[in-house]
Structures are given as C-alpha cells and as structure tokens.
Design a protein around this motif. Structure first.
Motif, short mmCIF file in Angstrom:
data_model
loop_
_atom_site.label_atom_id
_atom_site.label_comp_id
_atom_site.label_asym_id
_atom_site.label_seq_id
_atom_site.Cartn_x
_atom_site.Cartn_y
_atom_site.Cartn_z
N ALA A 11 -0.60 68.12 6.41
CA ALA A 11 -1.34 68.52 7.61
C ALA A 11 -0.72 67.86 8.83
N LYS A 12 -0.36 68.68 9.81
CA LYS A 12 0.17 68.16 11.09
C LYS A 12 -0.86 68.47 12.15
N VAL A 13 -1.45 67.42 12.70
CA VAL A 13 -2.45 67.56 13.76
C VAL A 13 -1.92 66.92 15.04
N SER A 14 -2.47 67.32 16.17
CA SER A 14 -1.92 66.89 17.46
C SER A 14 -2.01 65.38 17.68
N HIS A 15 -3.01 64.71 17.12
CA HIS A 15 -3.16 63.28 17.40
C HIS A 15 -2.36 62.38 16.44
N ASN A 16 -1.60 62.97 15.51
CA ASN A 16 -0.71 62.18 14.64
C ASN A 16 0.74 62.59 14.92
N ALA A 17 1.61 61.62 15.05
CA ALA A 17 3.01 61.91 15.34
C ALA A 17 3.69 62.64 14.18
N LEU A 18 3.31 62.31 12.95
CA LEU A 18 3.92 62.90 11.77
C LEU A 18 2.86 63.60 10.92
N PRO A 19 3.28 64.54 10.08
CA PRO A 19 2.32 65.15 9.15
C PRO A 19 1.76 64.10 8.19
N VAL A 20 0.54 64.34 7.74
CA VAL A 20 -0.10 63.48 6.74
C VAL A 20 -0.05 64.22 5.41
N ALA A 21 0.41 63.53 4.36
CA ALA A 21 0.54 64.14 3.04
C ALA A 21 -0.60 63.72 2.14
N PHE A 22 -1.12 64.68 1.38
CA PHE A 22 -2.17 64.46 0.40
C PHE A 22 -1.66 65.00 -0.94
N LYS A 23 -1.72 64.21 -1.97
CA LYS A 23 -1.28 64.64 -3.30
C LYS A 23 -2.43 65.34 -4.03
N MET A 24 -2.13 66.45 -4.71
CA MET A 24 -3.16 67.10 -5.50
C MET A 24 -3.45 66.21 -6.71
N THR A 25 -4.71 65.79 -6.84
CA THR A 25 -5.10 64.88 -7.91
C THR A 25 -5.96 65.55 -8.97
N ALA A 26 -6.49 66.72 -8.66
CA ALA A 26 -7.29 67.45 -9.64
C ALA A 26 -7.22 68.93 -9.30
N CYS A 27 -7.25 69.73 -10.35
CA CYS A 27 -7.21 71.17 -10.14
C CYS A 27 -7.73 71.86 -11.38
N ARG A 28 -8.58 72.83 -11.17
CA ARG A 28 -9.06 73.70 -12.24
C ARG A 28 -9.37 75.04 -11.61
N ASP A 29 -9.83 75.98 -12.38
CA ASP A 29 -10.09 77.31 -11.85
C ASP A 29 -10.87 77.23 -10.54
N ASN A 30 -10.29 77.75 -9.49
CA ASN A 30 -10.94 77.89 -8.18
C ASN A 30 -11.34 76.58 -7.51
#
Length: 151
Positions: free
Chosen positions: A86-105
């Motif tokens: 996610a790149k937002v105006s108030h952060n100089a660089l994008p912020v990364a989030f790792k997918m930690t869980a995933c299942r149907d939908n």
C-alpha cells in the motif's frame, strides 16, 4: 463421538488451507464501494499479470471539501508468498503486509512492525459484499462493509 471430533478437525483443516497463488484471490477483483454518514470509499482491483493484482483506493470525508485520499495498492506473488503493498500519501515508501492466512473467500495480511494498520483482513461475505477489517498494534480497529456497485 471420536469420529465426529476427527471429522470436524479434518473439515477445519481443509478450510484453513493456505492460498497458493493469486488465482485463489480472484474474488477480490472488481469495484467495491463503502459509504456512511461521513465518509465514502472505493477500492478497485484488477489483474495485470499472472503474479500481480493492482488496486486503487480512494476515500472522501464529509469535511474534506472534495479532497480525496488516494492509495495505490498491489497484491503480488514473490518467492512463493503473497504480499499486499500500500502506497499512501503520508508515507514516503509503500508499506508491505505479508499474507499470513488464507482460506476460501478470506485473506489476512500482517505487518507487526507497522503501527497502523498492522493487520488487514479481507472477507467476501457473498458475491456483492466484502468486509475489510483494519487493525493496529494498540487495539485501534475499524471495519468497512463494501458493496459492489449496481450494474
């Protein structure tokens, strides 16, 4: 009784199975809208390659005078894992989030080093409703209930 418990455990394990590619997250693609008394938001996702979804998020509050906050979003497969950027105006660089869980939908992305948000949880409730839970490390949290726009 033991058979029922084992069957239930096997069923839960199958539901908690991890997503292996962006193909498992195609339910997120398209446009999503949220509105309450003081805020309007939109997210739009599109697939741009076999390993990348690009998105844009926009929000406007009642008191913003027509100004919009824009987020540039990306889901990408890298080294066998999926990341939300996610790149937002108030952060100089994008912020990364790792997918930690995933299942149907449902997909959960986390970055415990980021103050807010540190956790994003996307859940498709039905083909036209998406719930996004946004949480921080100090208990701050809010939920957005998006809908697909009427065709």
């Amino acid at each position: 009784m033991a058979t029922i418990a084992l069957t239930g455990a096997a069923s839960m394990a199958a539901q908690a199975q991890s997503c292996t590619s962006l193909d498992d997250l195609q339910w997120l693609l398209g446009s999503w809208h949220y509105q309450d008394a003081s805020k309007q938001m939109m997210e739009r996702w599109q697939r741009v390659s076999a390993h990348t979804f690009e998105g844009i998020g926009a929000s406007e509050t009642e008191n913003s005078g027509g100004d919009r906050d824009i987020e540039i979003l990306r889901l990408t497969e890298m080294s066998g894992e999926i990341f939300y950027l996610a790149k937002v105006s108030h952060n100089a660089l994008p912020v990364a989030f790792k997918m930690t869980a995933c299942r149907d939908n449902e997909a959960v992305f986390e970055n415990p080093e980021h103050d807010f948000p540190s956790r994003l949880e996307y859940r498709l409730l039905d083909p036209n409703r998406l719930r996004v839970s946004v949480a921080g490390t100090k208990g701050k949290r809010f939920i957005l209930n998006f809908r697909r726009p009427l065709q």
